[in-house]
Structure formats: C-alpha cells, structure tokens
Design a protein around this motif. Structure first.
Motif, PDB file in Angstrom:
ATOM      1  N   ASP A 129      13.201  -8.677  -2.496  1.00  0.00           N
ATOM      2  CA  ASP A 129      14.282  -7.828  -1.991  1.00  0.00           C
ATOM      3  C   ASP A 129      15.141  -8.659  -1.045  1.00  0.00           C
ATOM      4  N   THR A 130      16.362  -8.925  -1.466  1.00  0.00           N
ATOM      5  CA  THR A 130      17.253  -9.785  -0.684  1.00  0.00           C
ATOM      6  C   THR A 130      17.815  -9.081   0.542  1.00  0.00           C
ATOM      7  N   ASP A 131      17.768  -7.741   0.561  1.00  0.00           N
ATOM      8  CA  ASP A 131      18.203  -6.995   1.741  1.00  0.00           C
ATOM      9  C   ASP A 131      17.069  -6.828   2.753  1.00  0.00           C
ATOM     10  N   ARG A 132      15.883  -6.599   2.267  1.00  0.00           N
ATOM     11  CA  ARG A 132      14.722  -6.466   3.149  1.00  0.00           C
ATOM     12  C   ARG A 132      14.191  -7.824   3.609  1.00  0.00           C
ATOM     13  N   ASN A 133      14.650  -8.898   2.961  1.00  0.00           N
ATOM     14  CA  ASN A 133      14.206 -10.257   3.306  1.00  0.00           C
ATOM     15  C   ASN A 133      12.693 -10.382   3.155  1.00  0.00           C
ATOM     16  N   GLN A 134      12.197  -9.853   2.034  1.00  0.00           N
ATOM     17  CA  GLN A 134      10.754  -9.830   1.802  1.00  0.00           C
ATOM     18  C   GLN A 134      10.435  -9.973   0.315  1.00  0.00           C
ATOM     19  N   VAL A 135       9.180 -10.335   0.073  1.00  0.00           N
ATOM     20  CA  VAL A 135       8.572 -10.199  -1.245  1.00  0.00           C
ATOM     21  C   VAL A 135       7.487  -9.143  -1.110  1.00  0.00           C
ATOM     22  N   ILE A 136       7.484  -8.176  -2.014  1.00  0.00           N
ATOM     23  CA  ILE A 136       6.531  -7.063  -1.927  1.00  0.00           C
ATOM     24  C   ILE A 136       5.669  -7.050  -3.183  1.00  0.00           C
ATOM     25  N   LYS A 137       4.354  -7.031  -2.981  1.00  0.00           N
ATOM     26  CA  LYS A 137       3.421  -6.908  -4.099  1.00  0.00           C
ATOM     27  C   LYS A 137       3.039  -5.444  -4.253  1.00  0.00           C
ATOM     28  N   THR A 138       3.133  -4.931  -5.488  1.00  0.00           N
ATOM     29  CA  THR A 138       2.793  -3.533  -5.753  1.00  0.00           C
ATOM     30  C   THR A 138       1.886  -3.444  -6.975  1.00  0.00           C
ATOM     31  N   ASP A 139       1.274  -2.278  -7.142  1.00  0.00           N
ATOM     32  CA  ASP A 139       0.635  -2.003  -8.421  1.00  0.00           C
ATOM     33  C   ASP A 139       1.682  -1.428  -9.365  1.00  0.00           C
ATOM     34  N   LEU A 140       1.284  -1.071 -10.574  1.00  0.00           N
ATOM     35  CA  LEU A 140       2.264  -0.619 -11.569  1.00  0.00           C
ATOM     36  C   LEU A 140       2.738   0.812 -11.318  1.00  0.00           C
ATOM     37  N   LYS A 141       2.142   1.480 -10.330  1.00  0.00           N
ATOM     38  CA  LYS A 141       2.598   2.813  -9.949  1.00  0.00           C
ATOM     39  C   LYS A 141       3.518   2.772  -8.735  1.00  0.00           C
ATOM     40  N   GLY A 142       3.702   1.569  -8.173  1.00  0.00           N
ATOM     41  CA  GLY A 142       4.611   1.429  -7.039  1.00  0.00           C
ATOM     42  C   GLY A 142       3.938   1.403  -5.688  1.00  0.00           C
ATOM     43  N   LYS A 143       2.624   1.433  -5.638  1.00  0.00           N
ATOM     44  CA  LYS A 143       1.934   1.365  -4.352  1.00  0.00           C
ATOM     45  C   LYS A 143       2.058  -0.046  -3.782  1.00  0.00           C
ATOM     46  N   GLU A 144       2.577  -0.159  -2.554  1.00  0.00           N
ATOM     47  CA  GLU A 144       2.737  -1.458  -1.920  1.00  0.00           C
ATOM     48  C   GLU A 144       1.391  -1.963  -1.416  1.00  0.00           C
ATOM     49  N   LEU A 145       1.072  -3.212  -1.757  1.00  0.00           N
ATOM     50  CA  LEU A 145      -0.211  -3.806  -1.402  1.00  0.00           C
ATOM     51  C   LEU A 145      -0.075  -4.896  -0.344  1.00  0.00           C
ATOM     52  N   TYR A 146       0.969  -5.729  -0.478  1.00  0.00           N
ATOM     53  CA  TYR A 146       1.217  -6.796   0.482  1.00  0.00           C
ATOM     54  C   TYR A 146       2.717  -6.985   0.665  1.00  0.00           C
ATOM     55  N   LYS A 147       3.084  -7.559   1.794  1.00  0.00           N
ATOM     56  CA  LYS A 147       4.471  -7.938   2.039  1.00  0.00           C
ATOM     57  C   LYS A 147       4.497  -9.373   2.556  1.00  0.00           C
ATOM     58  N   PHE A 148       5.298 -10.188   1.920  1.00  0.00           N
ATOM     59  CA  PHE A 148       5.526 -11.547   2.382  1.00  0.00           C
ATOM     60  C   PHE A 148       6.832 -11.550   3.184  1.00  0.00           C
TER      61      PHE A 148
END
Length: 356
Positions: A129-148
């Motif tokens: 996400d270029t606006d959030r300035n992050q990389v987000i790891k999710t499962d296939l249902k959209g649950k966020e697991l990690y944020k870089f």
C-alpha cells in the motif's frame, strides 16, 4: 514487523492463420459503457496469440466499483483475486467465467501490489500500500496477519513517507520476502520468512545495480539450481537480473516498454506495459511475453517484436486495438489465458485474453 496442449494449438493456428490475419487487420471496434473493446480480435504474435473475451468480469459499479485495477493473482482453487485501490471493496474475487464470488477490504487506499504465497500448505497474500507506506500480509479472507513498516534497519530512510512499496516476491524455497520500493527510494529489501531484515540493495540511479522505479520483483525459478531475481527498472525500460543475495547479473533491454512487473508462467515471462515511449502517453499500453532466453516473442496489443543483429527494436502500441489503455499487471491461468487489470483506465474492469 508488527504481528497483526501445444501441438493442437499449433495445428489450429496453421489452419486458421488466414482468418486470424483478416480479423487482426479489420477489427470491429465500439465503445461499451465506460470502456473501449474489440470484438473477435486476435492479438499477439508467433505461438502466443489471444482472442479478447468481450465483457468478461464487468460488474455493477454501484455495488462493486473499482478505481485503479492494479494486480491480480490465481489461487490453487482457480479463483482470480483482483486488487484495486477502491476502498469500498479492495479485493474482488472472480471465477474464470467472470462471475464475482466474494469481495473484501476497505482499508487499502493505496492498494498496489498483490502477491500470492504458499506457506506450509496454506495460501497468503502480500499487499503493498503506497498510501499506508506498508506491506500487509493477509489470509485469503482478508484477515491481516503482519505489517511490514518502512525498513528502518537499512539506515536509508528517515521517515515512513519515503517508503512507497510497489511489489513483493516470496522465494518458495525458504520463504524469504523481497520488497521493492518502486515509488519510494528504489531499494529492494530482503527479509527471512519470519520478517527479519537480511539485507537491502539497489537505490535510485543509472548504474547496473540501481534503479529508476524498481516497480516489480520476481523470484525466477526456471533454473532450479540457480534461481535469480528479476526486477523491473521501469523508467529505463529494462528488466534486471540479480542473485538472490542482491548481486547484479544482467540487463534485459525492452526499448519502448515501461514494464510494471514480470510474471512467471511455465517457461515464459509475461508482463504488462503501462505505456510506450514512442507515442503519446495516454492509452499506449500493451502486453509483452519473453521466452526462456529473455527474448520477446509476442506483444499482444503492441507491434511485432523485431530483432536486428540480436537487438530488440523499439516497440509501440498497435492502435487497431483500443481495449488496452494502461495495463498494470497480468495473471496467467492454468490454460494460459491472460487477465489484464489496468491503471488509470476509466475505472474499467480487467480484460480477459483467451489463448488460441
């Protein structure tokens, strides 16, 4: 990191070559609602030719709108997951007929890169996400697991606003994660499978080991003994090859083509070209296909690839097809059909190219 059938295809082409040529020279073009498309047109060159599937994936924009359709991946169930920066439904999940299966995501205003990873028998997504300035790891249902967050460990960044990641790649052998900061400082940062910093390389510049928009990154596993990284140097109209530990190996010029990210399918590399340099900027994109020798063999929506004394000549858009505006990614399914999400393209849904 914070926790949170080749032979039959060739026979078909030989038998129908004349018909396809006529169709390519004399397409019927019209505008349908918000996008331009072409009926019964075959695009591409040599063995990689595709028929445009009219109206594929078009949804009710009032219920499931898109803004920029940035990237698309296929999961092991054959579902197609599209990422858009429209926060009413950032991820749209299609079946191959173009039917919407489900949607999720309302918190990715700069949703840009989408990578599918298989880890321990499960599938996960990495969203940049270029606006959030992050990389987000999710499962296939959209649950966020990690944020870089921005990579402080590199010593290159003074604040998060300098980090605008455009793409990730995951090494299937060991789970290492590569993050390309294509809209930021142009470094590629490598993490292990736990999200721990390993190294970074690149940066903005004009040398072999630097980039001007390292927009896309791929772990190229075709040589199983010696996998490499294939990284976009978009503004220089090149792809660059590196070792897995960031050492420069080679440059692949693609004159005329601003490639977003390389995508591996079988023995070929597929990529969306969001614009061409030799024409006016608006709506000058197309698709390109490279073989195992890094040679362009087909350019659906663009001019035929021509090599003179081993050098690829500058390519441009084929203006007989208006469906491509600014292709941003390709997703190649098990039948070698191509799905094309587009950026800044009048909020249109992806196009499907059916291989013939």
């Amino acid at each position: 990191m914070k926790k949170t059938g080749d032979n039959s295809r060739r026979d078909f082409l030989k038998k129908s070559g004349a018909t396809l040529a006529v169709g390519a020279l004399f397409p019927t073009i019209w505008v349908k609602k918000s996008y331009a498309s072409t009926k019964d047109v075959v695009l591409g060159h040599n063995a990689h030719r595709y028929r445009v599937v009219e109206g594929w994936g078009v949804l009710d924009a009032g219920k499931n709108p898109v803004n920029d359709c940035h990237e698309m991946v296929e999961d092991t169930k054959g579902r197609l997951l599209l990422l858009t920066n429209e926060t009413r439904n950032n991820v749209l999940i299609y079946d191959k007929s173009g039917k919407l299966l489900e949607s999720w995501g309302t918190t990715y205003p700069g949703g840009h890169g989408l990578t599918l990873s298989q880890e321990g028998g499960e599938e996960f997504l990495y969203i940049t996400d270029t606006d959030r300035n992050q990389v987000i790891k999710t499962d296939l249902k959209g649950k966020e697991l990690y944020k870089f967050d921005y990579p402080k460990e590199t010593g290159e960044y003074s604040h998060s606003g300098e980090f605008k990641p455009t793409e990730t790649a995951v090494n299937p052998a060991n789970g290492d994660i590569y993050v390309a900061d294509g809209y930021g400082l142009n470094f590629v940062t490598q993490y292990n499978h736990k999200g721990e910093y390993i190294r970074h390389f690149g940066g903005k510049g004009d040398t072999d080991g630097t980039f001007d928009c390292c927009h896309g990154v791929l772990v190229d596993t075709r040589d199983r003994k010696n996998p490499t990284l294939l990284i976009t140097d978009r503004s220089h109209m090149r792809l660059k090859r590196f070792t897995l530990d960031g050492k420069y190996l080679a440059t692949i010029p693609v004159p005329g083509s601003f490639i977003c990210r390389p995508v591996l399918k079988g023995n070929h590399i597929y990529a969306a070209v969001y614009r061409s340099t030799s024409q006016d900027y608006p709506n000058s994109g197309y698709i390109t296909v490279l073989d195992e020798k890094d040679k362009v063999v087909s350019t659906p929506g663009g001019t035929e690839p021509i090599y003179t004394k081993g050098t690829l000549q500058e390519q441009r858009k084929d203006r007989s097809f208006l469906g491509f505006m600014h292709p941003h990614d390709v997703c190649v399914d098990a039948d070698e059909n191509i799905y094309v999400p587009q950026w800044a393209s009048k909020k249109t849904y992806p196009l499907k190219l059916e291989r013939v």
